[in-house]
Design an enzyme around this catalytic site. Structure first.
Site, PDB file in Angstrom:
ATOM      1  N   TYR A   1      47.460  27.057  87.386  1.00 42.02           N
ATOM      2  CA  TYR A   1      46.499  26.182  88.097  1.00 42.02           C
ATOM      3  C   TYR A   1      46.633  26.372  89.603  1.00 42.02           C
TER       4      TYR A   1
ATOM      5  N   ASP B   1      27.921  18.758  88.022  1.00 39.63           N
ATOM      6  CA  ASP B   1      29.121  18.704  87.186  1.00 39.63           C
ATOM      7  C   ASP B   1      28.769  19.211  85.804  1.00 39.63           C
TER       8      ASP B   1
ATOM      9  N   LEU C   1      50.241  11.886  85.097  1.00 41.25           N
ATOM     10  CA  LEU C   1      51.418  11.023  84.917  1.00 41.25           C
ATOM     11  C   LEU C   1      51.095   9.518  84.965  1.00 41.25           C
TER      12      LEU C   1
ATOM     13  N   LYS D   1      44.020  27.776  92.599  1.00 43.66           N
ATOM     14  CA  LYS D   1      43.625  26.983  93.775  1.00 43.66           C
ATOM     15  C   LYS D   1      43.952  27.760  95.061  1.00 43.66           C
TER      16      LYS D   1
ATOM     17  N   LEU E   1      30.526  18.557  83.131  1.00 43.67           N
ATOM     18  CA  LEU E   1      31.034  17.565  82.172  1.00 43.67           C
ATOM     19  C   LEU E   1      31.974  18.205  81.151  1.00 43.67           C
ATOM     20  N   THR E   2      33.100  18.660  81.618  1.00 40.19           N
ATOM     21  CA  THR E   2      34.172  19.120  80.716  1.00 40.19           C
ATOM     22  C   THR E   2      34.815  17.878  80.109  1.00 40.19           C
TER      23      THR E   2
ATOM     24  N   THR F   1      44.916  21.653  97.202  1.00 32.85           N
ATOM     25  CA  THR F   1      46.040  20.848  96.736  1.00 32.85           C
ATOM     26  C   THR F   1      47.353  21.277  97.394  1.00 32.85           C
ATOM     27  N   ASP F   2      48.313  20.363  97.448  1.00 34.95           N
ATOM     28  CA  ASP F   2      49.640  20.727  97.973  1.00 34.95           C
ATOM     29  C   ASP F   2      50.357  21.726  97.065  1.00 34.95           C
ATOM     30  N   GLU F   3      49.880  21.841  95.799  1.00 36.77           N
ATOM     31  CA  GLU F   3      50.565  22.740  94.854  1.00 36.77           C
ATOM     32  C   GLU F   3      50.509  24.197  95.282  1.00 36.77           C
TER      33      GLU F   3
ATOM     34  N   ALA G   1      36.774  21.509  89.407  1.00 41.01           N
ATOM     35  CA  ALA G   1      37.914  22.378  89.091  1.00 41.01           C
ATOM     36  C   ALA G   1      38.452  22.034  87.718  1.00 41.01           C
TER      37      ALA G   1
ATOM     38  N   GLY H   1      58.626  26.216  84.434  1.00 37.61           N
ATOM     39  CA  GLY H   1      58.483  26.516  85.875  1.00 37.61           C
ATOM     40  C   GLY H   1      58.183  25.300  86.725  1.00 37.61           C
TER      41      GLY H   1
HETATM   42  P1  NAD Z   1      39.230  16.052  87.266  1.00 32.17           P
HETATM   43  O1  NAD Z   1      39.767  17.000  86.261  1.00 32.17           O
HETATM   44  O2  NAD Z   1      39.338  14.585  87.030  1.00 32.17           O
HETATM   45  O3  NAD Z   1      37.687  16.356  87.535  1.00 32.17           O
HETATM   46  C1  NAD Z   1      37.181  17.654  87.650  1.00 32.17           C
HETATM   47  C2  NAD Z   1      35.669  17.573  87.504  1.00 32.17           C
HETATM   48  O4  NAD Z   1      35.146  18.905  87.677  1.00 32.17           O
HETATM   49  C3  NAD Z   1      35.205  17.089  86.124  1.00 32.17           C
HETATM   50  O5  NAD Z   1      34.187  16.135  86.259  1.00 32.17           O
HETATM   51  C4  NAD Z   1      34.682  18.351  85.462  1.00 32.17           C
HETATM   52  O6  NAD Z   1      33.661  18.119  84.502  1.00 32.17           O
HETATM   53  C5  NAD Z   1      34.176  19.145  86.656  1.00 32.17           C
HETATM   54  N1  NAD Z   1      34.120  20.597  86.398  1.00 32.17           N
HETATM   55  C6  NAD Z   1      35.106  21.366  85.848  1.00 32.17           C
HETATM   56  N2  NAD Z   1      34.675  22.634  85.743  1.00 32.17           N
HETATM   57  C7  NAD Z   1      33.414  22.673  86.277  1.00 32.17           C
HETATM   58  C8  NAD Z   1      32.455  23.697  86.468  1.00 32.17           C
HETATM   59  N3  NAD Z   1      32.696  24.974  86.065  1.00 32.17           N
HETATM   60  N4  NAD Z   1      31.276  23.386  87.028  1.00 32.17           N
HETATM   61  C9  NAD Z   1      31.004  22.111  87.414  1.00 32.17           C
HETATM   62  N5  NAD Z   1      31.867  21.089  87.233  1.00 32.17           N
HETATM   63  C10 NAD Z   1      33.053  21.368  86.680  1.00 32.17           C
HETATM   64  O7  NAD Z   1      39.929  16.471  88.629  1.00 32.17           O
HETATM   65  P2  NAD Z   1      40.396  15.571  89.851  1.00 32.17           P
HETATM   66  O8  NAD Z   1      41.764  15.095  89.614  1.00 32.17           O
HETATM   67  O9  NAD Z   1      39.321  14.618  90.178  1.00 32.17           O
HETATM   68  O10 NAD Z   1      40.484  16.706  90.986  1.00 32.17           O
HETATM   69  C11 NAD Z   1      39.351  17.019  91.788  1.00 32.17           C
HETATM   70  C12 NAD Z   1      39.719  18.108  92.762  1.00 32.17           C
HETATM   71  O11 NAD Z   1      40.797  17.663  93.586  1.00 32.17           O
HETATM   72  C13 NAD Z   1      40.213  19.399  92.130  1.00 32.17           C
HETATM   73  O12 NAD Z   1      39.687  20.463  92.863  1.00 32.17           O
HETATM   74  C14 NAD Z   1      41.719  19.343  92.240  1.00 32.17           C
HETATM   75  O13 NAD Z   1      42.249  20.633  92.311  1.00 32.17           O
HETATM   76  C15 NAD Z   1      41.866  18.596  93.549  1.00 32.17           C
HETATM   77  N6  NAD Z   1      43.100  17.807  93.711  1.00 32.17           N
HETATM   78  C16 NAD Z   1      43.461  16.897  92.764  1.00 32.17           C
HETATM   79  C17 NAD Z   1      44.582  16.098  92.977  1.00 32.17           C
HETATM   80  C18 NAD Z   1      45.008  15.059  91.969  1.00 32.17           C
HETATM   81  O14 NAD Z   1      46.067  14.463  92.149  1.00 32.17           O
HETATM   82  N7  NAD Z   1      44.259  14.784  90.925  1.00 32.17           N
HETATM   83  C19 NAD Z   1      45.330  16.257  94.150  1.00 32.17           C
HETATM   84  C20 NAD Z   1      44.938  17.212  95.098  1.00 32.17           C
HETATM   85  C21 NAD Z   1      43.793  17.966  94.863  1.00 32.17           C
HETATM   86  O1  DAU Z   2      50.026  17.685  93.761  1.00 32.60           O
HETATM   87  C1  DAU Z   2      48.641  17.674  93.562  1.00 32.60           C
HETATM   88  C2  DAU Z   2      48.353  17.960  92.114  1.00 32.60           C
HETATM   89  O2  DAU Z   2      48.737  16.786  91.400  1.00 32.60           O
HETATM   90  C3  DAU Z   2      46.890  18.285  91.833  1.00 32.60           C
HETATM   91  O3  DAU Z   2      46.568  19.482  92.467  1.00 32.60           O
HETATM   92  C4  DAU Z   2      46.636  18.425  90.340  1.00 32.60           C
HETATM   93  O4  DAU Z   2      45.260  18.590  90.091  1.00 32.60           O
HETATM   94  C5  DAU Z   2      47.110  17.159  89.644  1.00 32.60           C
HETATM   95  O5  DAU Z   2      47.003  17.335  88.247  1.00 32.60           O
HETATM   96  C6  DAU Z   2      48.553  16.868  90.010  1.00 32.60           C
HETATM   97  O6  DAU Z   2      49.454  17.848  89.449  1.00 32.60           O
HETATM   98  P1  DAU Z   2      50.889  17.439  88.882  1.00 32.60           P
HETATM   99  O7  DAU Z   2      51.327  18.447  87.924  1.00 32.60           O
HETATM  100  O8  DAU Z   2      51.820  17.111  89.995  1.00 32.60           O
HETATM  101  O9  DAU Z   2      50.477  16.056  88.192  1.00 32.60           O
HETATM  102  P2  DAU Z   2      50.850  15.432  86.764  1.00 32.60           P
HETATM  103  O10 DAU Z   2      50.319  14.035  86.764  1.00 32.60           O
HETATM  104  O11 DAU Z   2      50.466  16.308  85.632  1.00 32.60           O
HETATM  105  O12 DAU Z   2      52.432  15.367  86.833  1.00 32.60           O
HETATM  106  C7  DAU Z   2      53.085  14.642  87.859  1.00 32.60           C
HETATM  107  C8  DAU Z   2      54.583  14.780  87.638  1.00 32.60           C
HETATM  108  O13 DAU Z   2      54.949  14.067  86.433  1.00 32.60           O
HETATM  109  C9  DAU Z   2      55.034  16.208  87.418  1.00 32.60           C
HETATM  110  O14 DAU Z   2      56.320  16.358  87.988  1.00 32.60           O
HETATM  111  C10 DAU Z   2      55.126  16.343  85.895  1.00 32.60           C
HETATM  112  C11 DAU Z   2      55.515  14.948  85.467  1.00 32.60           C
HETATM  113  N1  DAU Z   2      55.009  14.510  84.136  1.00 32.60           N
HETATM  114  C12 DAU Z   2      53.693  14.621  83.900  1.00 32.60           C
HETATM  115  C13 DAU Z   2      53.173  14.216  82.698  1.00 32.60           C
HETATM  116  C14 DAU Z   2      51.693  14.358  82.393  1.00 32.60           C
HETATM  117  C15 DAU Z   2      55.885  13.945  83.221  1.00 32.60           C
HETATM  118  O15 DAU Z   2      57.105  13.825  83.449  1.00 32.60           O
HETATM  119  N2  DAU Z   2      55.372  13.536  82.023  1.00 32.60           N
HETATM  120  C16 DAU Z   2      54.042  13.654  81.705  1.00 32.60           C
HETATM  121  O16 DAU Z   2      53.639  13.272  80.590  1.00 32.60           O
END
Ligand code: NAD
Ligand code: DAU
Length: 349
Positions: free
Chosen positions: A163, A45, A203, A167, A47-48, A138-140, A95, A288
């Site tokens: 983003y 990692d 969120l 992906k 560590l961003t 991701t589902d996105e 990521a 968007g």
């Molecule tokens: P996060 O942002 O919490 O963590 C990402 C981690 O990746 C961090 O520890 C960061 O330091 C590390 N990282 C970033 N760039 C890097 C690089 N160049 N080299 C090495 N490490 C690096 O993300 P998360 O929410 O834990 O998501 C993890 C994975 O799951 C991602 O691939 C994301 O697309 C996917 N995902 C997330 C969600 C969600 O709801 N959070 C849902 C579906 C899929």
């Molecule tokens: O669907 C999977 C994805 O879920 C992952 O691939 C992404 O890594 C993860 O970040 C997440 O993306 P979203 O954009 O769906 O998540 P977020 O929590 O940013 O937003 C969830 C919903 O809430 C979205 O419709 C935007 C809305 N939102 C978000 C924030 C941060 C708000 O209304 N207010 C907010 O402040």
């Protein structure tokens, strides 16, 4: 399946987990170390802002765990880690993960980490004969749904934000590596996760953190955008199932089938915390903004026998309790190196 046999028989195996200091990666490392006492995990990692070694408190003392600070988009760093270890599997969580950041700050670092980083890992896995590569997507990547229906694994990819586009790009590179070079790679596409150690830009943790401090809760647009919400532990369990027995070259959707509008999620959080709805503030919409996501996770349920253990109500209560019990983690994450990020994110809303 080689990995299934190894894990089920308790034979030692070594996994490279990338992005293991982030939200889902750290939960996955915890999950795997609890489930398989003989497993060895190396966490790579960079560590961003989202990577935090505190997320691995307790794990870092385990002799079967090692941390390497490195960048998946650096061929030098990837070369170093693959020349120092022989891995049975790679699980790529690393990521840039936040949609708003990809819109606000631009997609360059997303392209570098999410696409180039994935490709460098695929190349290294192929050259060193890694038995299995799991790409966490991701589902996105599917884009947005109308009022009816859900995404299946055969839904065409139609990402709508930078983003999601990166992906989807990574998913295609994984597909190409499997098809052209025979890399044993599997892609998982999960819906919105929540649970412990989630960075409070997303969120659910943002709303919990703001409500705890009686701050406004910014809801984008009309708040009627729908997401499918899954507890992170259920996602980790699904990734484990795919790692062990997913079919090479296949895609697996992961989702809870609990899909509700954001406003309902926010109101539920306020209710659990006993805070007034007057804290809700409707703000300018995300550009968007995808209207609705819903996952059809029939394939992973039928083929791999996976089911989520948590209902949304139980999981949100557990998550709120975790944030209430970890105020110092939250305070440290919300201050220091992350503070300027919050200021810039609220610009223009
Ligand atoms: P996060 O942002 O919490 O963590 C990402 C981690 O990746 C961090 O520890 C960061 O330091 C590390 N990282 C970033 N760039 C890097 C690089 N160049 N080299 C090495 N490490 C690096 O993300 P998360 O929410 O834990 O998501 C993890 C994975 O799951 C991602 O691939 C994301 O697309 C996917 N995902 C997330 C969600 C969600 O709801 N959070 C849902 C579906 C899929
Ligand atoms: O669907 C999977 C994805 O879920 C992952 O691939 C992404 O890594 C993860 O970040 C997440 O993306 P979203 O954009 O769906 O998540 P977020 O929590 O940013 O937003 C969830 C919903 O809430 C979205 O419709 C935007 C809305 N939102 C978000 C924030 C941060 C708000 O209304 N207010 C907010 O402040």
């Amino acid at each position: 399946m080689v990995l299934q046999n190894q894990l089920d028989r308790g034979v030692a195996m070594k996994i490279l987990v990338t992005g293991g200091a982030g939200f889902i990666g750290s939960n996955f490392i915890r999950y795997m170390m609890e489930a398989y006492p003989d497993i060895e995990i190396v966490n790579m990692d960079i560590l961003t802002y989202a990577g935090n070694l505190e997320n691995l408190a307790g794990i870092d003392e385990n002799p079967s765990y090692a941390f390497f600070r490195g960048d998946i988009s650096s061929s030098e760093d990837v070369g170093k880690i693959f020349s120092s270890h022989s891995f049975d599997a790679v699980v790529n969580f690393a990521a840039e993960s936040h949609v708003d950041r990809s819109l606000h700050f631009g997609p360059q670092v997303f392209i570098k980490t999410n696409i180039l980083g994935t490709q460098l890992l695929l190349d290294a896995a192929r050259e060193s004969g890694v038995a299995r590569f799991v790409q966490i997507s991701t589902d996105e990547v599917y884009g947005s749904l109308g009022p009816e229906g859900s995404f299946s694994e055969t839904t065409p990819l139609a990402p709508n934000n930078p983003y999601a586009a990166t992906k989807a790009g990574a998913d295609f590179m994984v597909r190409a590596a499997a098809h052209s070079h025979g890399v044993d790679a599997v892609v998982t596409r999960c819906s919105n996760n929540f649970g412990p150690y989630q960075f409070p830009e997303k969120l659910i943790p943002l709303m919990i953190a703001n409500a705890m401090e009686d701050k406004e809760l910014p809801v984008y647009g009309d708040g009627m955008h729908v997401r499918d919400w899954i507890h992170v532990r259920d996602h980790c369990k699904a990734v484990d199932a795919v790692l062990r027995s997913g079919r090479p070259g296949d895609v697996y959707n992961i989702g809870s089938m609990y899909d509700v509008p954001n406003l309902e999620v926010v109101r539920t959080i306020l209710k659990h915390l006993n805070k007034p709805e007057s804290l809700i503030r409707f703000v300018k919409d995300r550009p968007g903004h995808d209207r609705r996501y819903a996952m059809d996770a029939t394939k992973i349920r039928d083929e791999l026998g996976w089911t989520p253990d948590n209902t949304f109500d139980d999981a949100i209560q557990k998550t709120i309790d975790w944030y209430l019990g970890n105020r110092s983690w939250l305070e440290r994450v919300r201050s220091g190196k992350y503070a300027s990020y919050y200021e810039s994110m609220y610009m223009g809303r």
